[in-house]
Design a protein around this motif. Structure first.
Motif, PDB file in Angstrom:
ATOM      1  N   ARG A 195       0.812  -1.221   0.000  1.00  0.00           N
ATOM      2  CA  ARG A 195       0.000   0.000   0.000  1.00  0.00           C
ATOM      3  C   ARG A 195       0.841   1.263   0.000  1.00  0.00           C
ATOM      4  O   ARG A 195       0.361   2.347  -0.344  1.00  0.00           O
ATOM      5  N   GLU A 235      -7.192  -6.416   1.722  1.00  0.00           N
ATOM      6  CA  GLU A 235      -7.765  -5.401   0.832  1.00  0.00           C
ATOM      7  C   GLU A 235      -7.064  -4.051   0.964  1.00  0.00           C
ATOM      8  O   GLU A 235      -6.985  -3.291   0.007  1.00  0.00           O
ATOM      9  N   ILE A 236      -6.553  -3.760   2.148  1.00  0.00           N
ATOM     10  CA  ILE A 236      -5.883  -2.461   2.370  1.00  0.00           C
ATOM     11  C   ILE A 236      -4.658  -2.327   1.477  1.00  0.00           C
ATOM     12  O   ILE A 236      -4.363  -1.251   0.959  1.00  0.00           O
ATOM     13  N   TRP A 286      -4.203  -3.521  -1.497  1.00  0.00           N
ATOM     14  CA  TRP A 286      -4.605  -3.184  -2.866  1.00  0.00           C
ATOM     15  C   TRP A 286      -5.133  -1.754  -2.959  1.00  0.00           C
ATOM     16  O   TRP A 286      -4.902  -1.067  -3.963  1.00  0.00           O
ATOM     17  N   GLN A 287      -5.794  -1.286  -1.920  1.00  0.00           N
ATOM     18  CA  GLN A 287      -6.387   0.053  -1.963  1.00  0.00           C
ATOM     19  C   GLN A 287      -5.335   1.150  -2.078  1.00  0.00           C
ATOM     20  O   GLN A 287      -5.619   2.236  -2.561  1.00  0.00           O
ATOM     21  N   ARG A 346      -3.112   3.251  -6.047  1.00  0.00           N
ATOM     22  CA  ARG A 346      -4.051   4.142  -6.750  1.00  0.00           C
ATOM     23  C   ARG A 346      -3.600   4.511  -8.161  1.00  0.00           C
ATOM     24  O   ARG A 346      -4.386   5.051  -8.931  1.00  0.00           O
ATOM     25  N   GLY A 365      -9.281  -7.465  -2.935  1.00  0.00           N
ATOM     26  CA  GLY A 365      -8.847  -6.064  -2.895  1.00  0.00           C
ATOM     27  C   GLY A 365      -8.628  -5.455  -4.261  1.00  0.00           C
ATOM     28  O   GLY A 365      -8.618  -4.227  -4.426  1.00  0.00           O
ATOM     29  N   GLN A 398     -10.545  -5.148  -6.646  1.00  0.00           N
ATOM     30  CA  GLN A 398     -11.694  -4.375  -7.124  1.00  0.00           C
ATOM     31  C   GLN A 398     -11.550  -2.886  -6.833  1.00  0.00           C
ATOM     32  O   GLN A 398     -12.238  -2.058  -7.442  1.00  0.00           O
ATOM     33  N   TYR A 399     -10.660  -2.530  -5.903  1.00  0.00           N
ATOM     34  CA  TYR A 399     -10.480  -1.116  -5.546  1.00  0.00           C
ATOM     35  C   TYR A 399      -9.445  -0.415  -6.427  1.00  0.00           C
ATOM     36  O   TYR A 399      -9.256   0.796  -6.313  1.00  0.00           O
ATOM     37  N   VAL A 400      -8.781  -1.164  -7.299  1.00  0.00           N
ATOM     38  CA  VAL A 400      -7.746  -0.568  -8.163  1.00  0.00           C
ATOM     39  C   VAL A 400      -8.433  -0.048  -9.423  1.00  0.00           C
ATOM     40  O   VAL A 400      -8.333  -0.630 -10.511  1.00  0.00           O
ATOM     41  N   SER A 401      -9.141   1.044  -9.284  1.00  0.00           N
ATOM     42  CA  SER A 401      -9.960   1.560 -10.393  1.00  0.00           C
ATOM     43  C   SER A 401      -9.121   2.169 -11.513  1.00  0.00           C
ATOM     44  O   SER A 401      -9.635   2.437 -12.597  1.00  0.00           O
TER      45      SER A 401
END
Length: 1104
Positions: free
Chosen positions: A954, A978-979, A981-982, A985, A1004, A1006-1009
């Motif tokens: 992260r 998940e943290i 991966w978040q 950014r 996690g 899914q948070y890598v938009s």
């Protein structure tokens, strides 16, 4: 010949005639008087040549008279060269008075007949020149000296490629980058042209943009292609592939194959392609190229530079950037920099005013300002500047779209020795990268280099000529080698046009078999690959006085055709040839008739891998200066009488792996400056045939420069005396030395090697040293005296245990240590740090295959020093390595089977690494320590192979590319929460390769938009793609290879409106469900524009 060079040709004739008249052979042949008369005639005529050349543009009569004079002068030069060659042959043959051919040659009748024949030719030549002089019916002034002062080096040079050297283009750069990075552009791939007239600096601005850090971080891949007039889509595609893959595509590939290969490299990637210098106005050609490039990710850009608004319009750009001339202030700044010493303009106001008026004529065009400013740099008085402004400059028509006349003026003011050197470059195609060293050798072959002192070296004077033309902006875009020497350069398109303009019909580039060649042509080159003699125009045979046959466009891959006939045809046709380039022509045999090319000075036979032997008759080319045989891999030996090539200076035989020995007598060639390879016989010293030359052949070759590789050194005790005979210590011009020992012949103790290697001591000026398969325990003692070293390499020195004190070498930039089985430490801990910097210049460090290397120092240390400049570190197969200096300025790190360094001395990596942008970790048992990751604030590319996943991902807030591969232990679904991966950014691309524990994708993710490219390969236990994939709103490319358990695609994939490319290979169940129109999952993917891999093939083959 080119405009304005006749004066220099005349000087050359006068010099040659003077030398010939002084030789004894001139008396024997009875030609001394005639040669002296010819010399006097040429001297008389040369007095008015400068004035005639200055006035020819205003008088057709003078121009025609000069044309006749040029032809006669060239013929006179050929004649004197023929006599000089005959005299040289006589001198060489006197060494062997027993030879039958010598007795025949020196027979009285032979000598008398030759003297009468040559005397008659010299007399006829003189009478021809006298007749031309008598035909002059117009007045000319006598001028014995040229206006232009001879070369004077500037105190400070400047790099033409550096950003800080570009003046007044910051706003242009900012605007173009803004357009390239504009997120509001809707098209996936959009085009941005930079338009402006020649000389404005379109290419320079594009280079500034291309090399900008923000652009580098935003686009991947980045490709630069020089296009020029020939807009051949296939060639452009080949160049794109070459740029991306860093290697040339295989030859003769079909267009479909090339297109598929390009698609593999750019599909789904946000690329930047620069097409430089585009002239194409054919819409269909442009559309066919753009269609191939349309599969890039959203935000991909094509940057085009062109002089034509029409070209820009055809490209259908998002917007066009029109480049203008420099504003008044920036134009003045550039002019001051070029025209005045250290950029300081004089205090004299009238001097400054003259400069302002001259500057107006340059119309704000940087190339014109550079060239005119460079010209004025050599004029120091106000009177000279005023004369230039009121005379030459005032005659130039003012046309803002045509700067050629102004640039031509800078050519007119060159001294004639530089004019002919520059004009010769017209033989190279536009945008060609020209090798500097080869070009200087070509100038030498044509007799363009004048020595003002017999002690001068022609190569050094040629370097002066080159630097003068570079400083005057006739040359640009220089590339340097690892030792800092200029290796290649380019010529601006407009300067190339001037070179073509001033050479006229005397030089020509052949671009088709039908080209009509003028019979007065003396220099020819081919504008494309020459495959066989059948492609040579028949009309070339009319030009009987050809001096240059050049092939600048031959490919780098080997030709497979057999072209033995071409050399025979050229030998029969062009007896006056000075430069013959037949490289990579598929030649297997050189005819013995090559000895007839008496004037030949430059012969390039490189890359003809079929050549096994050269005819011994080649040694009768007494004028030969350059012989290129590089990459003639099957060449077995050099001519046995090579010592007769008394003028040979450059012998290039690198990559001639078939050579078994050097010929006896090579050491007599004391003019030799380039000898790239010296092959010792593998046999015992006492069993070597007499015709084989040992290292003693190097003894007197003290003019050698560049790099020398010595092959097949012995690993025994009784060779020290022979090695000492090489006299390497006296070769002070040598830059690089590569010493290679026989692999299998290692003395058990290594003592013999330690003693014998001391005899190979080079001069302290050496810059690069490589020892390969050296069998000694310690490095040579003399190594510590080489304080000018820039590169140092030890390869496969299996017994080496001790290294020299390398940190004391102030210039050392690159260290390469490989295959050192016995090395345990690099430095001795007893010797502590001095006040000097630790490895002050080191930039690249490679350590591979050192299985017993434990640390940098033998003992423990309280504090670790830092490398102040190290930017690249590559360590592999050093499993015991535990202690290492700090590297705070590192930009690239490669670690393979060596990561115990991280756990045992974690402070090494935990130290701030604010510049590290690339990291490759492979085959390690331990993960990177979590505490090191927050320091990696610039890390953009991380590759993890066969190693555990680190915690703390992260913290990598700048990471753009992540690849995790080939690990039996990695369970990426559970190893990171998940943290982790978040925090990613900025991640743009993600790859999972060969991960058997990957059953489902990590939640996690899914948070890598920001993710745009996602690749999953060889994950054979992956059973599902989750529905939440629809949250990857930026995803543009999805690649799934060899995941046989994957049974379906989620409904969520249909919501990915940005997805442009889906590639599926070797997933049989999934492929069946995705079958066009009828598969259960077809509706989920039917909206995706580009379906690749097996998905594309099922359309072609319905049975799939």
């Amino acid at each position: 010949m080119a405009e304005g060079v006749l004066f220099d040709v005349a000087k050359g004739i006068i010099g040659t005639a003077g030398k010939l008249a002084l030789q004894e052979v001139a008396l024997i042949w009875g030609v001394k008087d005639e040669i002296n008369k010819l010399k006097e005639t040429v001297s008389t005529i040369s007095a008015v040549i400068l004035d005639a050349e200055a006035k020819q543009h205003g008088s057709e009569v003078i121009k025609e008279w000069l044309k006749r004079l040029k032809d006669a002068m060239c013929d006179a030069d050929d004649l004197l060269d023929e006599i000089s060659t005959e005299a040289l042959g006589r001198e060489v043959m006197t060494r062997d008075k027993k030879a039958k051919e010598v007795r025949i040659f020196f027979s009285k009748s032979n000598q008398l007949a030759y003297g009468v024949r040559m005397g008659r030719k010299v007399k006829e030549m003189r009478e021809r020149l006298v007749g031309i002089a008598a035909d002059r019916q117009f007045p000319l002034e006598e001028r014995c000296e040229e206006r232009q002062v001879r070369y004077k080096a500037r105190q400070q040079t400047h790099s033409l490629a550096s950003a800080e050297d570009v003046i007044g283009r910051e706003e242009d750069k900012k605007a173009i980058i803004g357009s390239l990075l504009d997120p509001n552009v809707k098209e996936n791939v959009s085009v941005l042209p930079i338009v402006g007239i020649g000389g404005l600096g379109k290419t320079t601005v594009a280079q500034l943009v291309f090399n900008d850090k923000e652009v580098k971080d935003h686009f991947e891949p980045k490709v630069w292609v020089c296009v020029s007039e020939n807009f051949d889509v296939k060639i452009i595609v080949q160049k794109i592939l070459e740029c991306i893959k860093k290697e040339k595509p295989a030859k003769d590939l079909e267009m479909n194959t090339l297109v598929n290969d390009v698609h593999k490299e750019i599909n789904g990637k946000k690329y930047l392609i620069v097409l430089d210098d585009v002239w194409n106005e054919d819409r269909e050609k442009w559309f066919s190229l753009k269609k191939i490039l349309m599969d890039g990710a959203r935000g991909s850009r094509i940057l085009v530079t062109t002089r034509s608004q029409k070209v820009a319009k055809i490209a259908q750009p998002i917007r066009t950037h029109v480049l203008q001339g420099l504003d008044e202030n920036n134009a003045r700044s550039l002019f001051k920099k070029m025209a005045f010493e250290e950029g300081e303009e004089p205090k004299n106001a009238s001097f400054v005013n003259i400069g302002e008026e001259i500057l107006k004529k340059c119309a704000g065009i940087p190339l014109a300002i550079r060239t005119i400013g460079g010209l004025l740099y050599f004029k120091k008085s106000e009177i000279e500047w005023l004369s230039f402004k009121d005379n030459e400059l005032s005659k130039i028509p003012q046309n803002e779209n045509d700067i050629l006349p102004t640039l031509k003026l800078s050519y007119d003011y060159l001294p004639s020795h530089l004019k002919q050197c520059f004009a010769y470059c017209s033989l190279f195609p536009k945008d060609c990268e020209i090798n500097k060293s080869s070009l200087i050798s070509m100038w030498m072959a044509q007799g363009f280099i004048t020595l003002y002192d017999e002690k001068q070296c022609p190569k050094d004077v040629g370097h002066e000529y080159f630097m003068d033309l570079l400083w005057r902006s006739f040359f640009q875009e220089v590339e340097k080698d690892e030792l800092g020497n200029i290796s290649e350069f380019k010529i601006h398109d407009l300067m190339h046009e001037i070179a073509i303009q001033v050479t006229g019909s005397e030089s020509t580039t052949i671009d088709s078999k039908e080209k009509d060649i003028d019979e007065k042509t003396r220099h020819v080159s081919f504008g494309d690959i020459l495959h066989s003699s059948s492609e040579i125009p028949i009309s070339l045979s009319k030009a009987r006085r050809i001096r240059t046959f050049l092939l600048p466009c031959q490919p780098e891959y080997y030709s497979r055709r057999s072209n033995d006939s071409i050399s025979s045809e050229i030998i029969a046709s062009f007896k006056f040839i000075r430069l013959l380039d037949l490289h990579n022509m598929g030649i297997k045999t050189i005819p013995s008739s090559i000895k007839k090319l008496k004037h030949l000075k430059y012969l390039d036979l490189s890359m003809n891998e079929g050549i096994e032997m050269l005819p011994n008759s080649i040694v009768k080319l007494y004028n030969l200066q350059t012989l290129k045989l590089s990459k003639c891999t099957n060449l077995k030996e050099l001519p046995r009488d090579i010592n007769k090539l008394v003028n040979l200076r450059f012998l290039e035989i690198d990559w001639c792996s078939g050579l078994t020995h050097m010929p006896n007598g090579l050491g007599q060639l004391t003019n030799l400056q380039t000898l790239s390879r010296f092959v010792m016989s593998k046999g015992r010293i006492d069993s070597v045939p007499r015709s084989y030359g040992g290292l003693k052949e190097l003894n007197k070759l003290n003019e050698l420069r560049g790099s020398l590789s010595i092959v097949n050194l012995k690993q025994v005790k009784d060779v020290a005396l022979e090695y000492k005979d090489a006299n390497l210590k006296e070769k002070q011009r040598l830059d690089g030395l590569d010493l290679n020992w026989v692999k299998v012949d290692i003395d058990e103790t290594g003592v013999g090697c330690d003693m014998s290697v001391e005899a190979l001591q080079p001069h302290i000026n050496l810059k690069a040293l490589s020892l390969n398969w050296y069998g000694g325990v310690i490095c040579p003692l003399w190594l510590e005296t080489l304080t000018n070293l820039v590169q140092f390499k030890l390869d496969s020195c299996k017994k080496c245990q001790y290294l020299p004190l390398l940190d004391q070498f102030p210039s050392l930039k690159i260290i390469n240590l490989k295959g050192l089985d016995s090395l345990e430490h690099i430095s001795d801990s007893e010797r502590d740090n001095s006040d000097s910097l630790f490895y002050p210049s080191l930039e690249e460090l490679y350590i591979w295959g050192c299985p017993n290397l434990k640390g940098w120092w033998r003992g423990r240390r309280d504090s670790l020093p830092s490398f102040p400049r190290l930017s690249a570190l590559n360590i592999g197969d050093c499993p015991q390595l535990t202690s290492f200096p700090l590297f705070p300025y590192l930009e690239g790190l490669w670690l393979s089977n060596s990561l115990s360094i991280a756990s045992c001395s974690s402070s090494t990596i935990v130290a701030p690494l604010s510049k590290l942008s690339f990291m490759f970790i492979e085959n390690t048992e331990e993960a990177l320590p979590e505490e090191c990751l927050p320091n990696l604030i610039s890390l953009r590319n991380l590759r993890l192979y066969k190693c555990p996943l680190p915690q703390g991902m992260r913290y990598l807030t700048a990471l753009q590319h992540l690849r995790v591969a080939e690990s039996e232990v990695v369970d990426i679904s559970n190893d990171w929460d998940e943290i982790e991966w978040q925090g990613l950014r900025t991640l743009l691309s993600l790859a999972f390769y060969e991960l058997p524990k990957l059953v489902s994708l990590p939640m996690g993710l899914q948070y890598v938009s920001s993710l745009q490219n996602f690749s999953i390969r060889y994950c054979r236990n992956l059973i599902a793609i989750p529905e939440w994939i629809c949250k990857l709103i930026s995803l543009q490319s999805l690649e799934i290879w060899d995941c046989p358990k994957l049974e379906s695609l989620p409904e969520g994939i249909g919501a990915l409106t940005s997805l442009q490319t889906l590639e599926i290979k070797d997933c049989p169940i999934l492929l069946k469900r995705c079958k066009k129109q009828i598969g259960e999952d077809w509706h989920k993917i039917s909206h995706i524009p580009n379906l690749k891999g097996d998905l594309s093939r099922q359309e072609e083959e319905p049975g799939i």
